[in-house]
Design an enzyme around this catalytic site. Structure first.
Site, PDB file in Angstrom:
ATOM      1  N   SER A 159      25.357  94.585  74.418  1.00 59.50           N
ATOM      2  CA  SER A 159      26.142  93.848  75.356  1.00 59.50           C
ATOM      3  C   SER A 159      25.252  92.768  76.333  1.00 59.50           C
ATOM      4  CB  SER A 159      26.368  95.259  76.299  1.00 59.50           C
ATOM      5  OG  SER A 159      27.050  94.639  77.599  1.00 59.50           O
ATOM      6  N   THR A 160      25.969  92.016  76.707  1.00 55.37           N
ATOM      7  CA  THR A 160      25.269  91.143  77.695  1.00 55.37           C
ATOM      8  C   THR A 160      24.472  91.633  78.747  1.00 55.37           C
ATOM      9  OG1 THR A 160      26.960  89.583  77.417  1.00 55.37           O
ATOM     10  CG2 THR A 160      25.730  88.989  79.177  1.00 55.37           C
ATOM     11  N   ASN A 161      24.755  92.950  79.077  1.00 53.35           N
ATOM     12  CA  ASN A 161      24.541  93.549  80.041  1.00 53.35           C
ATOM     13  C   ASN A 161      22.893  94.327  79.665  1.00 53.35           C
ATOM     14  OD1 ASN A 161      26.752  93.166  81.229  1.00 53.35           O
ATOM     15  ND2 ASN A 161      27.624  94.974  81.334  1.00 53.35           N
TER      16      ASN A 161
ATOM     17  N   THR B 136     -12.119  76.873 113.920  1.00 54.39           N
ATOM     18  CA  THR B 136     -11.125  77.918 114.261  1.00 54.39           C
ATOM     19  C   THR B 136     -10.321  77.382 115.203  1.00 54.39           C
ATOM     20  OG1 THR B 136     -12.527  78.921 115.756  1.00 54.39           O
ATOM     21  CG2 THR B 136     -12.750  80.000 113.512  1.00 54.39           C
TER      22      THR B 136
ATOM     23  N   SER C 267       0.197  52.986  99.895  1.00 54.64           N
ATOM     24  CA  SER C 267       1.286  52.297 100.738  1.00 54.64           C
ATOM     25  C   SER C 267       1.560  50.985 100.273  1.00 54.64           C
ATOM     26  CB  SER C 267       0.716  52.208 102.219  1.00 54.64           C
ATOM     27  OG  SER C 267       1.740  51.342 102.962  1.00 54.64           O
ATOM     28  N   SER C 268       2.976  50.828 100.323  1.00 51.11           N
ATOM     29  CA  SER C 268       3.481  49.393  99.607  1.00 51.11           C
ATOM     30  C   SER C 268       3.142  48.138 100.954  1.00 51.11           C
ATOM     31  CB  SER C 268       5.057  49.491  99.457  1.00 51.11           C
ATOM     32  OG  SER C 268       5.732  49.900 100.676  1.00 51.11           O
TER      33      SER C 268
ATOM     34  N   LYS D 143      -4.974  51.790 101.655  1.00 48.43           N
ATOM     35  CA  LYS D 143      -4.771  53.108 102.135  1.00 48.43           C
ATOM     36  C   LYS D 143      -4.283  53.967 100.850  1.00 48.43           C
ATOM     37  CE  LYS D 143      -1.347  55.810 105.375  1.00 48.43           C
ATOM     38  NZ  LYS D 143      -0.878  56.835 104.521  1.00 48.43           N
TER      39      LYS D 143
END
Length: 362
Positions: free
Chosen positions: A36-38, A83, A214-215, A220
Site C-alpha cells: 500500500s502507499t501507506n 561577552t 561590491s559592484s 570590498k
C-alpha cells in the site's frame, strides 16, 4: 502509484509488449502486490533519509577536523575574549576555535545516532498497519529483502499500526538537524564578526576572499561563504517547522502530509551536507589570523585587570580599570604607580600564558 505504473510499463517493454496495455504486468495486481502507499511511502522516506544521513555525518566530521587544524595553528595567539560584545578577558584564539570544533563534535554524534530513529519501518503493514491482503510470510520476508537490498539495519515495527499513523521519529531527526543548523549559524556569525572591517571592525580573522564584494565599492570583499552557511541554517530551521506541522497533521490511521514532510526533511539533509563541504573547502581551511591586530586589542584593553583581582581585590581592580579607561594609560603603569604590585609580579600575573591558563597559582 506513478512508480507502479512506470515499473509496469518498463516490464511490458522488456517482455515485448506495449506500454500502457498492462497485458502481462499490471501496476496494481503485480507491481503493487501485498503493498500500500501507506506502508511503502513512509518506508521510502526513512530509507532515503538514512542514505542522506550517511553522507551528512562525514561532512560534519570534515568540518570539525578543519576547525581542529585551525585550533592547533592558532593555539599561541592571545586575544581578547568578549561577552555581550564587550571586552571580557584574554584568551587564546585556539581555545575560541576549539569551542566551535567541540560543538560540531556533538552534532556529528547526534547525526550518527539518528539512524536508530529511522531504521524501524512499517513495510508489510499495508493500508493501516494490520497487514490486510498481505500473506504473513511476506510481511516477515519483505523486511529481510529490503535490508539486503539497502545494506541498512532496518527492522519491522512491532506495532505496525503505530508506525503507520505516527511520524514523530521524523520530528526527532529534524530537531537534530535544527541543532546542527544552530551550530553552523553561531559559528558563521562569529567568523563574520571576528573578520569584520577589516580596518573599522574587529579584523582579527582573515577569511578567504572568494569574490569581489561590491559592484560599486572597489576592493570590498564580503564573507559570502559564511553568509551562505548562515542562510542555509535558517532554511533548515524553517524546514524543521514544516516537518513539525506536517507530522502533527496526521489523523487517525494515516498521515496524509508525509509528502510535504519528506520534501522538507530530505531537502534539509541535502542542504546541510552540501554547505558543510562548501564551508570546509572554501572558508575554514583557509582562515588566517592577523596577529598584530589581536596583540593590539590585548594591549589596548583594560580588561586584563581581571587577572589582578586575586592580588588586589575586586574594588581596587575596578578602580584601576576605570582609571585606565579614562586616561588611556596601561594597566601595568597605573598599578605600579598606585603601589599595588611591583613590576615583576605584574609581569607574571598579566603574561598571556598566565591569563589563559586553567586557574591561577598563588
Amino acid at each position: 502509484m506513478n512508480v507502479n505504473e512506470v515499473l509496469a510499463n518498463r516490464a511490458e517493454e522488456k517482455l515485448g509488449g506495449q506500454r500502457g496495455t498492462y497485458a502481462q504486468v499490471d501496476p496494481l495486481d503485480h507491481v503493487n502486490l501485498h503493498q500500500s502507499t501507506n506502508d511503502v511511502f513512509p518506508t521510502a522516506i526513512k530509507v532515503a533519509a538514512i542514505a542522506l544521513l550517511k553522507r551528512l555525518e562525514p561532512s560534519i566530521a570534515a568540518l570539525q577536523t578543519a576547525f581542529q587544524s585551525r585550533e592547533a595553528a592558532f593555539a599561541d595567539v592571545i586575544k581578547i575574549g568578549r561577552t555581550q560584545l564587550q571586552d571580557a578577558a584574554p584568551m587564546s584564539l585556539g581555545a575560541e576555535v576549539s569551542a566551535w570544533a567541540e560543538a560540531l563534535s556533538r552534532d556529528r554524534w547526534r547525526v550518527f545516532k539518528c539512524e536508530e530513529r529511522l531504521r524501524v519501518v512499517n513495510l508489510g503493514g499495508t493500508a493501516i498497519g494490520t497487514g490486510l491482503n498481505a500473506p504473513r510470510d511476506y510481511i516477515f520476508a519483505v523486511i529481510d529483502s529490503l535490508r539486503a537490498e539497502t545494506g541498512f539495519n532496518l527492522s519491522r515495527a512491532e506495532n505496525l499500526v503505530d508506525c503507520t499513523q505516527n511520524a514523530d521519529p521524523f520530528v526527532e531527526v529534524s530537531g537534530i538537524l535544527k541543532a546542527h543548523a544552530t551550530t553552523l549559524f553561531k559559528i558563521s556569525s562569529d567568523l563574520r564578526l571576528l573578520a569584520s572591517g577589516p580596518r573599522a571592525g574587529l579584523g582579527e580573522l582573515i577569511l578567504p576572499a572568494v569574490q569581489a564584494g561590491s559592484s560599486l565599492m572597489p576592493g570590498k570583499v564580503n564573507p559570502v561563504i559564511a553568509e551562505a552557511v548562515g542562510q542555509t541554517a535558517l532554511y533548515v530551521i524553517g524546514n524543521d517547522a514544516m516537518v513539525t506541522a506536517a507530522a502533527m497533521s496526521g489523523q487517525l490511521e494515516l498521515n496524509a502530509f508525509l509528502p510535504l514532510l519528506a520534501e522538507a526533511l530530505l531537502s534539509s539533509l541535502s542542504a546541510l551536507e552540501a554547505v558543510n563541504r562548501l564551508f570546509t573547502a572554501r572558508c575554514v581551511e583557509g582562515i588566517e589570523v592577523d596577529r598584530t591586530v589581536c596583540a593590539g586589542h590585548v594591549a589596548a584593553s583594560w580588561t586584563t585587570v581581571t587577572a589582578l583581582v586575586p592580588l588586589i581585590g575586586h574594588e581596587r581592580a575596578a578602580t584601576l580599570a576605570a582609571t585606565a579607561r579614562a586616561t588611556g594609560r596601561p594597566v601595568v603603569e597605573l598599578a605600579i604607580e598606585a603601589g599595588l604590585a611591583d613590576a615583576a609580579t605584574l609581569k607574571r600575573l598579566l603574561s598571556p600564558q598566565a591569563m589563559v591558563a586553567l586557574g591561577y597559582r598563588g
